[in-house]
Scaffold this motif. Structure first.
Motif, PDB file in Angstrom:
ATOM      1  N   LEU A 278       0.832  -1.192   0.000  1.00 39.53           N
ATOM      2  CA  LEU A 278       0.000   0.000   0.000  1.00 39.53           C
ATOM      3  C   LEU A 278       0.869   1.245   0.000  1.00 39.53           C
ATOM      4  O   LEU A 278       1.961   1.245   0.574  1.00 39.53           O
ATOM      5  CB  LEU A 278      -0.858   0.052   1.269  1.00 39.53           C
ATOM      6  CG  LEU A 278      -1.786  -1.112   1.564  1.00 39.53           C
ATOM      7  CD1 LEU A 278      -2.461  -0.900   2.911  1.00 39.53           C
ATOM      8  CD2 LEU A 278      -2.810  -1.268   0.456  1.00 39.53           C
TER       9      LEU A 278
ATOM     10  N   SER B 177      -0.766   7.941   2.855  1.00 39.09           N
ATOM     11  CA  SER B 177      -0.917   9.358   2.532  1.00 39.09           C
ATOM     12  C   SER B 177       0.372  10.152   2.714  1.00 39.09           C
ATOM     13  O   SER B 177       0.552  11.191   2.096  1.00 39.09           O
ATOM     14  CB  SER B 177      -2.028   9.983   3.370  1.00 39.09           C
ATOM     15  OG  SER B 177      -1.680   9.957   4.735  1.00 39.09           O
TER      16      SER B 177
ATOM     17  N   ASN C 138      -8.496   1.558   5.411  1.00 41.68           N
ATOM     18  CA  ASN C 138      -8.997   2.919   5.190  1.00 41.68           C
ATOM     19  C   ASN C 138     -10.050   3.347   6.206  1.00 41.68           C
ATOM     20  O   ASN C 138     -10.303   4.543   6.363  1.00 41.68           O
ATOM     21  CB  ASN C 138      -9.504   3.080   3.757  1.00 41.68           C
ATOM     22  CG  ASN C 138      -8.376   3.368   2.806  1.00 41.68           C
ATOM     23  OD1 ASN C 138      -7.473   4.147   3.105  1.00 41.68           O
ATOM     24  ND2 ASN C 138      -8.399   2.716   1.656  1.00 41.68           N
TER      25      ASN C 138
ATOM     26  N   LYS D 216      -3.610   3.480  -0.521  1.00 45.24           N
ATOM     27  CA  LYS D 216      -3.951   3.085  -1.889  1.00 45.24           C
ATOM     28  C   LYS D 216      -3.191   1.813  -2.241  1.00 45.24           C
ATOM     29  O   LYS D 216      -1.982   1.729  -1.996  1.00 45.24           O
ATOM     30  CB  LYS D 216      -3.567   4.210  -2.854  1.00 45.24           C
ATOM     31  CG  LYS D 216      -3.830   3.893  -4.300  1.00 45.24           C
ATOM     32  CD  LYS D 216      -3.387   5.052  -5.180  1.00 45.24           C
ATOM     33  CE  LYS D 216      -3.523   4.664  -6.641  1.00 45.24           C
ATOM     34  NZ  LYS D 216      -2.983   5.707  -7.528  1.00 45.24           N
TER      35      LYS D 216
END
Length: 81
Positions: free
Chosen positions: A8, A11, A31, A46
């Protein structure tokens, strides 16, 4: 049952590697702030990369291998997939 090893992007632009047997559910869990402690303060995350394995042991072994890679090596793995 398929198992997955995944990477992943958080952020803060850091990378997190884990494994699961339900990839979509695991990403939602991350998330929602209920995933790994590492990702909780770095939301949203993400999905950048994943591999599929037939056993939990194989996925965990690959997770350990990927975690030993440098950031540069992980990004090359992602790029070359």
């Amino acid at each position: 049952m398929d198992c997955y090893t995944y990477i992943l992007k958080c952020s803060d632009d850091t990378l997190y590697t884990g494994w699961t047997n339900d990839l979509a559910k695991r990403i939602k869990t991350h998330n929602a702030g209920r995933g790994a402690r590492y990702t909780r303060g770095r939301l949203p995350v993400k999905l950048l990369y994943y591999e599929i394995f037939s056993t939990k042991q194989a996925a965990q072994k690959r997770e350990a291998q990927i975690k030993k890679l440098s950031r540069r090596e992980k990004l090359l793995l992602i790029k070359n997939s």
